[in-house]
Design a protein around this motif. Structure first.
Motif, PDB file in Angstrom:
ATOM      1  N   ALA A   1       7.664 -82.081 -55.004  1.00 13.89           N
ATOM      2  CA  ALA A   1       7.057 -81.433 -56.178  1.00 13.89           C
ATOM      3  C   ALA A   1       8.104 -81.199 -57.259  1.00 13.89           C
ATOM      4  CB  ALA A   1       6.411 -80.111 -55.765  1.00 13.89           C
ATOM      5  N   GLY A   2       7.816 -81.652 -58.463  1.00 13.74           N
ATOM      6  CA  GLY A   2       8.713 -81.437 -59.597  1.00 13.74           C
ATOM      7  C   GLY A   2       9.826 -82.465 -59.715  1.00 13.74           C
ATOM      8  N   LYS A   3       9.891 -83.413 -58.777  1.00 15.73           N
ATOM      9  CA  LYS A   3      10.990 -84.386 -58.782  1.00 15.73           C
ATOM     10  C   LYS A   3      11.010 -85.252 -60.032  1.00 15.73           C
ATOM     11  CE  LYS A   3      10.931 -88.276 -56.050  1.00 15.73           C
ATOM     12  NZ  LYS A   3      11.285 -89.522 -56.741  1.00 15.73           N
ATOM     13  N   GLY A   4       9.829 -85.698 -60.478  1.00 19.88           N
ATOM     14  CA  GLY A   4       9.777 -86.588 -61.645  1.00 19.88           C
ATOM     15  C   GLY A   4      10.436 -85.950 -62.858  1.00 19.88           C
ATOM     16  N   ALA A   5      10.079 -84.680 -63.102  1.00 18.42           N
ATOM     17  CA  ALA A   5      10.622 -83.975 -64.267  1.00 18.42           C
ATOM     18  C   ALA A   5      12.130 -83.764 -64.111  1.00 18.42           C
ATOM     19  CB  ALA A   5       9.910 -82.636 -64.444  1.00 18.42           C
ATOM     20  N   ILE A   6      12.563 -83.437 -62.909  1.00 18.58           N
ATOM     21  CA  ILE A   6      14.004 -83.201 -62.667  1.00 18.58           C
ATOM     22  C   ILE A   6      14.785 -84.509 -62.831  1.00 18.58           C
ATOM     23  CG2 ILE A   6      15.694 -82.676 -60.848  1.00 18.58           C
ATOM     24  CD1 ILE A   6      13.808 -80.413 -59.943  1.00 18.58           C
ATOM     25  N   ASN A   7      14.319 -85.579 -62.185  1.00 20.16           N
ATOM     26  CA  ASN A   7      15.063 -86.843 -62.245  1.00 20.16           C
ATOM     27  C   ASN A   7      15.132 -87.384 -63.669  1.00 20.16           C
ATOM     28  OD1 ASN A   7      15.317 -86.570 -59.519  1.00 20.16           O
ATOM     29  ND2 ASN A   7      14.397 -88.526 -58.986  1.00 20.16           N
ATOM     30  N   ASN A   8      14.025 -87.259 -64.397  1.00 21.40           N
ATOM     31  CA  ASN A   8      14.013 -87.733 -65.780  1.00 21.40           C
ATOM     32  C   ASN A   8      15.068 -86.992 -66.601  1.00 21.40           C
ATOM     33  OD1 ASN A   8      12.994 -89.038 -68.174  1.00 21.40           O
ATOM     34  ND2 ASN A   8      11.874 -87.154 -68.651  1.00 21.40           N
ATOM     35  N   GLN A   9      15.032 -85.663 -66.542  1.00 21.73           N
ATOM     36  CA  GLN A   9      15.920 -84.871 -67.403  1.00 21.73           C
ATOM     37  C   GLN A   9      17.372 -84.957 -66.964  1.00 21.73           C
ATOM     38  OE1 GLN A   9      13.811 -81.027 -68.733  1.00 21.73           O
ATOM     39  NE2 GLN A   9      12.518 -81.851 -67.122  1.00 21.73           N
ATOM     40  N   MET A  10      17.583 -84.998 -65.650  1.00 21.78           N
ATOM     41  CA  MET A  10      18.963 -85.081 -65.157  1.00 21.78           C
ATOM     42  C   MET A  10      19.564 -86.451 -65.479  1.00 21.78           C
ATOM     43  SD  MET A  10      20.273 -84.157 -61.383  1.00 21.78           S
ATOM     44  CE  MET A  10      21.743 -84.945 -60.749  1.00 21.78           C
ATOM     45  N   SER A  11      18.768 -87.498 -65.292  1.00 23.24           N
ATOM     46  CA  SER A  11      19.246 -88.844 -65.576  1.00 23.24           C
ATOM     47  C   SER A  11      19.581 -88.972 -67.068  1.00 23.24           C
ATOM     48  CB  SER A  11      18.171 -89.854 -65.173  1.00 23.24           C
ATOM     49  OG  SER A  11      18.696 -91.147 -65.212  1.00 23.24           O
ATOM     50  N   ASN A  12      18.717 -88.458 -67.925  1.00 23.45           N
ATOM     51  CA  ASN A  12      18.978 -88.538 -69.369  1.00 23.45           C
ATOM     52  C   ASN A  12      20.248 -87.784 -69.747  1.00 23.45           C
ATOM     53  OD1 ASN A  12      16.716 -90.067 -69.678  1.00 23.45           O
ATOM     54  ND2 ASN A  12      15.404 -88.372 -70.316  1.00 23.45           N
ATOM     55  N   HIS A  13      20.439 -86.628 -69.125  1.00 23.78           N
ATOM     56  CA  HIS A  13      21.637 -85.827 -69.360  1.00 23.78           C
ATOM     57  C   HIS A  13      22.893 -86.652 -69.010  1.00 23.78           C
ATOM     58  CE1 HIS A  13      23.103 -81.739 -69.993  1.00 23.78           C
ATOM     59  NE2 HIS A  13      24.022 -82.014 -69.093  1.00 23.78           N
TER      60      HIS A  13
END
Ligand code: TMP
Ligand code: ASP
Length: 236
Positions: free
Chosen positions: A44-56
């Motif tokens: 749960a919530g992985k998509g949002a975390i991976n997207n934002q962390m990867s962009n960072h």
């Protein structure tokens, strides 16, 4: 940028066309798989975390002179990226023995290498992503010699930047997987994602795993680990 038809769906992301033929939108899912899709679940919530962390991390790498496909984050889960054709190689950089390396060569997880290692897998689900070397990649026509050299140089540079960055937040970068793409004008750039799905990240003080190994190995606390690494990245 308007989202048009879906052009691809992978295990963790969907890709959509846009009005610009050189740009696509990546949409990150909460789906998790391991062992070539044999183990399936949701984080749960992985998509949002991976997207934002990867962009960072991609922004940080761009600042350090590493060219990437990143253009602009559109929402919690969606990012606009340059359209590339993915080089069918999984490029794995390791600083410490773990996972398939420890198993294949019969060493303990945690053995620190004197220098980082790079290995390639052939990105081919039907074959189970077999390990291969540069000569195999050339023989199979997966990339040319110049591209392979650029990929190795970029992978080691990315390792240096990320190792220092994670160290500053109390995290050891054990290993990670990268994918590269060719732009329309034939340039190799970093593509795909860098996230807890694609890295091994160990807390420096406790050794606790803050990555997808918690899912792969049924260690529990998967969501909490993703949230913890996200918190540390965003605080920095
Ligand atoms: P390995 O030890 O299982 O070969 O994994 C090495 C690194 O690559 C680890 O950080 C996890 C990552 N990885 C992926 O991102 N995708 C994969 O399909 C696999 C097998 C590993
Ligand atoms: N790529 C693997 C799978 O498809 C996932 C992993 O182990 O990271 O299932």
């Amino acid at each position: 940028m308007r989202r048009k038809e879906q052009i691809y769906e992978g295990k963790a992301k969907k890709v959509f066309a846009t009005d610009d033929p050189n740009l696509v939108i990546v949409d990150y899912k909460d789906d998790a798989t391991a062992f070539n899709g044999a183990k399936k679940g949701t984080i749960a919530g992985k998509g949002a975390i991976n997207n934002q962390m990867s962009n960072h991390l991609f922004r940080l790498l761009e600042q350090q002179g590493v060219e990437t496909h990143f253009v602009e984050q559109l929402s919690e889960r969606e990012t606009l990226v340059r359209r590339v054709s993915i080089v069918p190689l999984e490029v794995i950089v390791r600083n410490i023995a773990a996972g398939s390396f420890a198993k294949r060569y019969g060493v303990e997880e945690g053995m620190v290498f004197a220098a980082p290692t790079i290995e390639f897998s052939y990105k081919n689900d039907a074959l189970g992503d077999p390990l291969l070397n540069s000569y195999h990649a050339l023989a199979l026509g997966l990339a040319n010699a110049g591209e392979i050299e650029r990929i190795k140089t970029m992978a080691l540079r990315i390792n240096e930047v990320m190792k220092r960055y994670f160290d500053g937040m109390g995290v050891t970068l054990v290993d990670f997987k990268l994918e590269f793409g060719r732009t329309a004008d034939g340039k190799i750039v970093l593509a795909d994602e860098i996230s807890p799905d694609t890295c091994r990240l160990w807390d420096k003080a406790t050794g606790e795993k803050l990555d997808k190994d918690r899912f792969r190995r049924d260690l529990g606390g998967v969501e909490q680990a993703y949230q913890e690494i996200m918190r540390r990245v965003m605080e920095k």
